[in-house]
Each structure stands twice: as C-alpha cells, then as structure tokens.
Design a protein around this motif. Structure first.
Motif, mmCIF file in Angstrom:
data_model
loop_
_atom_site.group_PDB
_atom_site.id
_atom_site.type_symbol
_atom_site.label_atom_id
_atom_site.label_comp_id
_atom_site.label_asym_id
_atom_site.label_seq_id
_atom_site.Cartn_x
_atom_site.Cartn_y
_atom_site.Cartn_z
ATOM 1 N N UNK A 92 0.834 -1.203 0.000
ATOM 2 C CA UNK A 92 0.000 0.000 0.000
ATOM 3 C C UNK A 92 0.869 1.253 0.000
ATOM 4 N N UNK A 93 2.006 1.215 0.685
ATOM 5 C CA UNK A 93 2.941 2.339 0.650
ATOM 6 C C UNK A 93 3.546 2.489 -0.744
ATOM 7 N N UNK A 94 3.860 1.360 -1.394
ATOM 8 C CA UNK A 94 4.380 1.412 -2.758
ATOM 9 C C UNK A 94 3.332 2.006 -3.694
ATOM 10 N N UNK A 95 2.088 1.569 -3.551
ATOM 11 C CA UNK A 95 1.022 2.069 -4.411
ATOM 12 C C UNK A 95 0.825 3.576 -4.251
ATOM 13 N N UNK A 96 1.082 4.097 -3.061
ATOM 14 C CA UNK A 96 0.946 5.533 -2.814
ATOM 15 C C UNK A 96 2.284 6.266 -2.909
ATOM 16 N N UNK A 97 3.287 5.581 -3.459
ATOM 17 C CA UNK A 97 4.608 6.184 -3.735
ATOM 18 C C UNK A 97 5.277 6.745 -2.480
ATOM 19 N N UNK A 98 5.042 6.117 -1.354
ATOM 20 C CA UNK A 98 5.683 6.570 -0.125
ATOM 21 C C UNK A 98 5.139 7.864 0.428
ATOM 22 N N UNK A 99 4.019 8.340 -0.103
ATOM 23 C CA UNK A 99 3.434 9.609 0.342
ATOM 24 C C UNK A 99 2.332 9.408 1.371
ATOM 25 N N UNK A 100 2.121 8.188 1.816
ATOM 26 C CA UNK A 100 1.089 7.896 2.818
ATOM 27 C C UNK A 100 1.676 7.026 3.915
ATOM 28 N N UNK A 101 1.123 7.162 5.101
ATOM 29 C CA UNK A 101 1.464 6.294 6.226
ATOM 30 C C UNK A 101 0.382 5.234 6.352
ATOM 31 N N UNK A 102 0.790 3.976 6.394
ATOM 32 C CA UNK A 102 -0.155 2.856 6.466
ATOM 33 C C UNK A 102 0.138 2.061 7.727
ATOM 34 N N UNK A 103 -0.908 1.765 8.495
ATOM 35 C CA UNK A 103 -0.736 1.002 9.725
ATOM 36 C C UNK A 103 -2.011 0.228 10.022
ATOM 37 N N UNK A 104 -1.943 -0.651 11.007
ATOM 38 C CA UNK A 104 -3.125 -1.408 11.423
ATOM 39 C C UNK A 104 -3.476 -1.063 12.859
ATOM 40 N N UNK A 105 -4.717 -1.309 13.201
ATOM 41 C CA UNK A 105 -5.190 -1.191 14.576
ATOM 42 C C UNK A 105 -6.263 -2.250 14.782
ATOM 43 N N UNK A 106 -6.537 -2.572 16.034
ATOM 44 C CA UNK A 106 -7.619 -3.496 16.327
ATOM 45 C C UNK A 106 -8.914 -2.722 16.534
ATOM 46 N N UNK A 107 -9.994 -3.242 15.950
ATOM 47 C CA UNK A 107 -11.314 -2.674 16.128
ATOM 48 C C UNK A 107 -12.318 -3.805 16.205
ATOM 49 N N UNK A 108 -13.584 -3.488 15.934
ATOM 50 C CA UNK A 108 -14.636 -4.508 15.979
ATOM 51 C C UNK A 108 -15.522 -4.415 14.748
ATOM 52 N N UNK A 109 -16.050 -5.540 14.338
ATOM 53 C CA UNK A 109 -17.126 -5.619 13.353
ATOM 54 C C UNK A 109 -18.160 -6.571 13.923
ATOM 55 N N UNK A 110 -19.369 -6.092 14.095
ATOM 56 C CA UNK A 110 -20.464 -6.888 14.651
ATOM 57 C C UNK A 110 -20.062 -7.545 15.972
ATOM 58 N N UNK A 111 -19.336 -6.780 16.798
ATOM 59 C CA UNK A 111 -18.962 -7.258 18.121
ATOM 60 C C UNK A 111 -17.796 -8.213 18.166
ATOM 61 N N UNK A 112 -17.145 -8.464 17.037
ATOM 62 C CA UNK A 112 -16.007 -9.383 16.996
ATOM 63 C C UNK A 112 -14.717 -8.613 16.726
ATOM 64 N N UNK A 143 -11.547 -7.349 14.996
ATOM 65 C CA UNK A 143 -11.206 -7.346 13.574
ATOM 66 C C UNK A 143 -10.125 -6.304 13.323
ATOM 67 N N UNK A 144 -8.989 -6.667 12.708
ATOM 68 C CA UNK A 144 -7.996 -5.655 12.354
ATOM 69 C C UNK A 144 -8.579 -4.650 11.363
ATOM 70 N N UNK A 145 -8.167 -3.401 11.503
ATOM 71 C CA UNK A 145 -8.512 -2.342 10.565
ATOM 72 C C UNK A 145 -7.226 -1.780 9.980
ATOM 73 N N UNK A 146 -7.284 -1.377 8.735
ATOM 74 C CA UNK A 146 -6.138 -0.761 8.063
ATOM 75 C C UNK A 146 -6.386 0.739 7.990
ATOM 76 N N UNK A 147 -5.402 1.514 8.415
ATOM 77 C CA UNK A 147 -5.510 2.964 8.391
ATOM 78 C C UNK A 147 -4.473 3.550 7.431
ATOM 79 N N UNK A 148 -4.890 4.540 6.670
ATOM 80 C CA UNK A 148 -3.984 5.237 5.749
ATOM 81 C C UNK A 148 -4.181 6.728 5.920
ATOM 82 N N UNK A 149 -3.094 7.468 6.015
ATOM 83 C CA UNK A 149 -3.164 8.918 6.115
ATOM 84 C C UNK A 149 -2.133 9.550 5.188
#
Length: 310
Positions: A53-73, A75-81
């Motif tokens: 994802x960093x390659x696709x954005x040419x190094x101009x974005x920060x990509x990371x993961x965090x833990x969240x929930x989907x329907x109470x379970x 679930x990792x989430x991917x964040x891009x800024x």
C-alpha cells in the motif's frame, strides 16, 4: 516535487531486500522485467500488504493497522493517512490501468500511471512524472508474463528491465490489506468526479476493516469492496466548501445496502454495469478550514456481518 516513481522504487528495493521475512518472492522475466509475487503463489501477509500500500501511494502515505470490531467481533482495521492526497491517491494509488491479454486479466495501480498521464486526474493537476524506472502494482490471479511487462514498458517509454510489477490476488492477505487501504482514495476520487478540486483536499485519513481472506476471487472481491463501502471511515480536511460532499460516500449509490458479491453477480461480473456511486467509504467527516464540519453517512454492520460470515 520529487518523482513518485523514484520514491516507490526505494520501497520496492526494501521489499526485495526483505522478501523472505515478508513472505514474498521476486524474480526476473526473460524480458528483464521484475515480478514480485506478493500474494498469488506466495503467502504474503499483513506486513507485506502494508508495504505494498505504501508502494502504491509512492511513499506519500502512512499505512498502519489497529484493532477494532465488526459486529462485536475483534477485527484488524487498516488505516492510511496522507498530506498529499491528490498525488498519493489519484496520481498513484488509484487502480486505473486495465491489463487484458490472451490468458491474463489484471488491474494496475501505482506511479507508472504518472509516466503515461492519460487519465483526467493528470490533466487537471498538471502532474506528469519522469524517471528511468517504474512500478505498476498488478491485481490478478495470475503472475504477469513478458507480454504484460513489455506492454507496460512500451506504454511508459522505458525498457522492460526498468519495469517492476508487484502482483497480488484479491483473495490474499495482501489483497485484503490493500483493499481496506483504499477508503481515502475512493473518497477523494468521488469528490473529483463530482467536480471538487482535489488540490483543496489538504489532508485525509481513512480506515476500513480487514476482510476475511477467501481464495474464491468472487467472494474476495465482494468482501473487500464491502469492507470499504459498509465499514470504511474517512476524515478529510479541506480548504474550500462544497455543496456535494455527500457524493464521497457509498450511500450516494442507488444500490447501497446490497453486498457487492450480489451486485457483481446481478451485473454478470461486468463492473461497468455496477452503479459507480456505491464505490466509496461508508462514512466521511469533512472539516472545512474556517468553515463548517460535515459528518456524512454511517457504517452498516449488518451487511458486513453477512459478507464476512460473522
């Protein structure tokens, strides 16, 4: 502005240097082009997906993961800024290059598109890249052949040996990561299509849940699109107000609420027949500098639960 292809190549070098640790594999075609298997025959993984994802954005974005929930379970989430959304998302990350050859179908994203500059985004922004190496990330169930590499080389005006093709299937961990990383890009693209100047987008943050992996590409394509359309959240800071910020979100589509696998089946997998307005994040908050704040749309965990099998 430095070449976005040069910045992406630096990240490609990193991927090749740590291929074993990332679970990916690079090799050279007869033409001299380099293919990097991120998730076709190679296993790849979440770390490989974030790097791609960093390659696709040419190094101009920060990509990371965090833990969240989907329907109470859980679930990792991917964040891009990114603070360079027009370049990072429209001129690089957007999947705008169709690759169709005898026995091969794929979709290309990444900075190689900026060496061609035929899409409307480049004309509007006046950005055209020049560099002697290039990267096109390919989404396909097959690894690229020399025919694909030579087409990319000819179109970009380079030798095949200058072409790098990181490749992944939608139905892979890398496919789930890079799919979730598109929430911000889809919001900016939708605003651009609605007539908003993307240079007014000063900064953007996007998040979407990581779709469960399926090696059935039909299921995978449905889940990765559902992850963004029904679970994607985006925050945007802009310099100018606009009457149609609600065009950024997936609820703008008449078919909102229908899982994407069903939408694709109803269209006989002719993606051009699917309402384009449904491709977007579920919820967007827009902060206008010295102006109002808009919160638009909402997530739909019922659709996500059905799609993800929760």
């Amino acid at each position: 502005m430095d070449s976005i292809n040069r910045m992406a190549i630096e990240l490609v070098d990193e991927a090749l240097d740590f291929a074993g640790e990332l679970g990916i594999e690079g090799y050279e075609l007869d033409s001299g082009a380099t293919v990097i298997d991120f998730g076709v025959d190679a296993d790849g993984g979440v770390e490989a997906g974030m790097l791609l994802a960093e390659i696709q954005t040419a190094g101009l974005a920060t990509v990371q993961t965090r833990m969240g929930e989907v329907a109470g379970t859980p679930r990792p989430h991917v964040e891009l800024s990114t603070d360079r959304p027009a370049l990072a998302l429209l001129c690089s990350q957007k999947a705008g290059w169709e690759l169709t050859f005898d026995g091969f179908d794929g979709l290309g994203s990444g900075p190689a598109r900026a060496l061609v500059g035929e899409e409307e985004e480049f004309h509007h922004l006046g950005y055209y890249d020049e560099f002697d190496l290039t990267v096109l990330a390919v989404e396909s169930i097959d690894l690229p052949t020399d025919e694909v590499a030579e087409h990319v080389a000819e179109t970009t005006g380079l030798e095949p040996s200058a072409v790098f093709l990181p490749t992944y299937a939608t139905g892979s961990l890398v496919g789930s990561v890079t799919g979730a990383a598109r929430a911000a890009e889809l919001a900016v693209f939708n605003l651009f299509e609605a007539g908003y100047d993307p240079t007014n987008v000063l900064s953007i943050n996007g998040s979407a849940p990581l779709a469960p992996v399926s090696y059935d590409e039909s299921v995978a394509m449905g889940r990765t699109n559902d992850a963004v359309a029904y679970g994607g959240r985006v925050h945007v800071t802009v310099s100018e107000d606009f009457d149609d910020f609600d065009r950024a979100i997936s609820t703008a589509g008449a078919d909102y609420g229908v899982p994407f696998e069903q939408l694709f089946e109803d269209a006989d997998w002719d993606f051009g027949e699917v309402d384009p307005d449904v491709f977007g994040p579920a919820q967007v908050t827009v902060d206008v500098v010295d102006g109002p704040t808009y919160t638009l749309g909402e997530t739909d965990e019922d659709v996500l639960a059905e799609s993800f099998g929760l």
